[in-house]
Design a protein around this motif. Structure first.
Motif, mmCIF file in Angstrom:
data_model
loop_
_atom_site.group_PDB
_atom_site.id
_atom_site.type_symbol
_atom_site.label_atom_id
_atom_site.label_comp_id
_atom_site.label_asym_id
_atom_site.label_seq_id
_atom_site.Cartn_x
_atom_site.Cartn_y
_atom_site.Cartn_z
ATOM 1 N N VAL A 161 0.850 -1.181 0.000
ATOM 2 C CA VAL A 161 0.000 0.000 0.000
ATOM 3 C C VAL A 161 0.884 1.228 0.000
ATOM 4 O O VAL A 161 1.796 1.341 0.817
ATOM 5 C CB VAL A 161 -0.891 0.009 1.266
ATOM 6 C CG1 VAL A 161 -1.739 1.262 1.315
ATOM 7 C CG2 VAL A 161 -1.753 -1.236 1.323
ATOM 8 N N THR A 162 0.623 2.157 -0.919
ATOM 9 C CA THR A 162 1.356 3.411 -0.941
ATOM 10 C C THR A 162 0.651 4.397 -0.035
ATOM 11 O O THR A 162 -0.516 4.710 -0.247
ATOM 12 C CB THR A 162 1.431 3.979 -2.368
ATOM 13 O OG1 THR A 162 2.067 3.032 -3.206
ATOM 14 C CG2 THR A 162 2.223 5.284 -2.390
ATOM 15 N N GLY A 163 1.362 4.859 0.969
ATOM 16 C CA GLY A 163 0.799 5.843 1.884
ATOM 17 C C GLY A 163 0.951 7.243 1.319
ATOM 18 O O GLY A 163 1.782 7.494 0.456
ATOM 19 N N ASN A 164 0.151 8.164 1.836
ATOM 20 C CA ASN A 164 0.247 9.537 1.354
ATOM 21 C C ASN A 164 1.448 10.263 1.957
ATOM 22 O O ASN A 164 1.704 11.405 1.658
ATOM 23 C CB ASN A 164 -1.048 10.304 1.633
ATOM 24 C CG ASN A 164 -1.404 10.334 3.109
ATOM 25 O OD1 ASN A 164 -0.631 9.915 3.965
ATOM 26 N ND2 ASN A 164 -2.597 10.821 3.399
ATOM 27 N N ASP B 157 5.693 3.263 1.597
ATOM 28 C CA ASP B 157 4.947 2.095 1.142
ATOM 29 C C ASP B 157 5.084 1.013 2.205
ATOM 30 O O ASP B 157 6.164 0.833 2.774
ATOM 31 C CB ASP B 157 5.522 1.554 -0.170
ATOM 32 C CG ASP B 157 5.468 2.575 -1.301
ATOM 33 O OD1 ASP B 157 4.441 3.245 -1.438
ATOM 34 O OD2 ASP B 157 6.468 2.686 -2.027
ATOM 35 N N THR B 158 3.995 0.290 2.458
ATOM 36 C CA THR B 158 4.040 -0.787 3.447
ATOM 37 C C THR B 158 3.411 -2.050 2.874
ATOM 38 O O THR B 158 2.595 -1.993 1.964
ATOM 39 C CB THR B 158 3.283 -0.400 4.733
ATOM 40 O OG1 THR B 158 1.919 -0.115 4.402
ATOM 41 C CG2 THR B 158 3.911 0.801 5.412
ATOM 42 N N ALA B 159 3.811 -3.179 3.427
ATOM 43 C CA ALA B 159 3.207 -4.465 3.074
ATOM 44 C C ALA B 159 2.718 -5.098 4.371
ATOM 45 O O ALA B 159 3.467 -5.140 5.356
ATOM 46 C CB ALA B 159 4.218 -5.376 2.389
ATOM 47 N N PRO B 160 1.483 -5.587 4.407
ATOM 48 C CA PRO B 160 0.975 -6.198 5.635
ATOM 49 C C PRO B 160 1.681 -7.521 5.934
ATOM 50 O O PRO B 160 2.172 -8.198 5.027
ATOM 51 C CB PRO B 160 -0.509 -6.416 5.340
ATOM 52 C CG PRO B 160 -0.635 -6.407 3.858
ATOM 53 C CD PRO B 160 0.490 -5.584 3.326
ATOM 54 N N GLN B 161 1.728 -7.862 7.214
ATOM 55 C CA GLN B 161 2.315 -9.142 7.620
ATOM 56 C C GLN B 161 1.615 -10.261 6.858
ATOM 57 O O GLN B 161 0.427 -10.219 6.617
ATOM 58 C CB GLN B 161 2.127 -9.363 9.126
ATOM 59 C CG GLN B 161 3.243 -8.831 9.957
ATOM 60 C CD GLN B 161 3.037 -9.152 11.434
ATOM 61 O OE1 GLN B 161 2.079 -8.704 12.040
ATOM 62 N NE2 GLN B 161 3.949 -9.917 12.002
ATOM 63 N N GLY B 162 2.363 -11.271 6.464
ATOM 64 C CA GLY B 162 1.798 -12.388 5.734
ATOM 65 C C GLY B 162 1.757 -12.167 4.230
ATOM 66 O O GLY B 162 1.465 -13.090 3.484
ATOM 67 N N ARG B 163 2.019 -10.941 3.770
ATOM 68 C CA ARG B 163 1.999 -10.655 2.330
ATOM 69 C C ARG B 163 3.299 -9.985 1.892
ATOM 70 O O ARG B 163 3.332 -9.271 0.911
ATOM 71 C CB ARG B 163 0.814 -9.768 1.994
ATOM 72 C CG ARG B 163 -0.504 -10.386 2.448
ATOM 73 C CD ARG B 163 -1.644 -9.618 1.929
ATOM 74 N NE ARG B 163 -2.194 -10.419 0.833
ATOM 75 C CZ ARG B 163 -3.171 -10.046 0.054
ATOM 76 N NH1 ARG B 163 -3.695 -8.859 0.206
ATOM 77 N NH2 ARG B 163 -3.610 -10.822 -0.899
#
Length: 196
Positions: free
Chosen positions: A39-42, A46-52
């Protein structure tokens, strides 16, 4: 000049232009298409959730002071990776913040590692770290080969400076494609440190 020589010269000039466009940027957009699981934050992070999350590639080699380092040896710790060059203005701006935050996290299962790139020798890189109080190791990667090990469409470092946060399993949890101050760096780091 022969046609072959002209073609080689034009190719070399195009490669230099491409490198200079990607070097020392102040932000950027996330690469990749399709379902990249991040997910690109404003706020430029950018972050990726745990497990992905995807595993970081092999990040090993010689450091700027001639020692051997393998980021995989830090599995079980959160790892902050900062891609920098001594020639890069935004890298100089953010260096003091990285020095400050790395000192604050000493002994707290967090390891900082630099990746020095596009410096033609280690001399300016060593001077840069000394000048800015950087106490953590930096891999020496003059040609950017370590950055190229990240798969396209993942949270890969695309600009200089770039910062990655690896979770305790060695997977890329967050990325910033811009110079960071201590507030932005902590905003990236704290959620990953807090993960169970």
């Amino acid at each position: 000049m022969s046609t072959r020589s002209r073609a080689a010269l034009l190719s070399a000039m195009a490669a230099v232009a491409a490198l200079s466009l990607s070097a020392c940027g102040n932000g950027g957009t996330s690469g990749g298409g399709g379902n990249t699981n991040f997910v690109t934050g404003n706020n430029g992070i950018d972050t990726a959730p745990q497990g992905r999350r995807t595993a970081a590639p092999d990040l090993s080699g010689k450091t700027i002071d001639g020692k051997t380092l393998d980021v995989a040896d830090y599995k079980g710790k959160v790892v902050v990776i900062n891609v920098w060059g001594s020639w890069c203005g935004p890298c100089r701006e953010e260096a003091r913040y990285f020095a400050k935050v790395s000192k604050a996290y000493e002994g707290k299962d967090v390891q900082f590692v630099g990746i020095n790139t596009r410096d033609t020798s280690t001399t300016p890189a060593v001077a840069f770290e000394k000048e800015h109080g950087i106490g953590y190791p930096s891999l020496y990667d003059p040609t950017g080969r370590l950055m190229l090990r990240f798969k396209k469409g993942t949270l890969n470092p695309q600009l200089i400076p770039s910062t990655l946060i690896l979770d305790k399993d060695g997977k890329v949890a967050a990325r910033a494609l811009e110079a960071l101050d201590d507030t932005a760096l902590l905003k990236m780091l704290k959620p990953v440190v807090a993960e169970k």
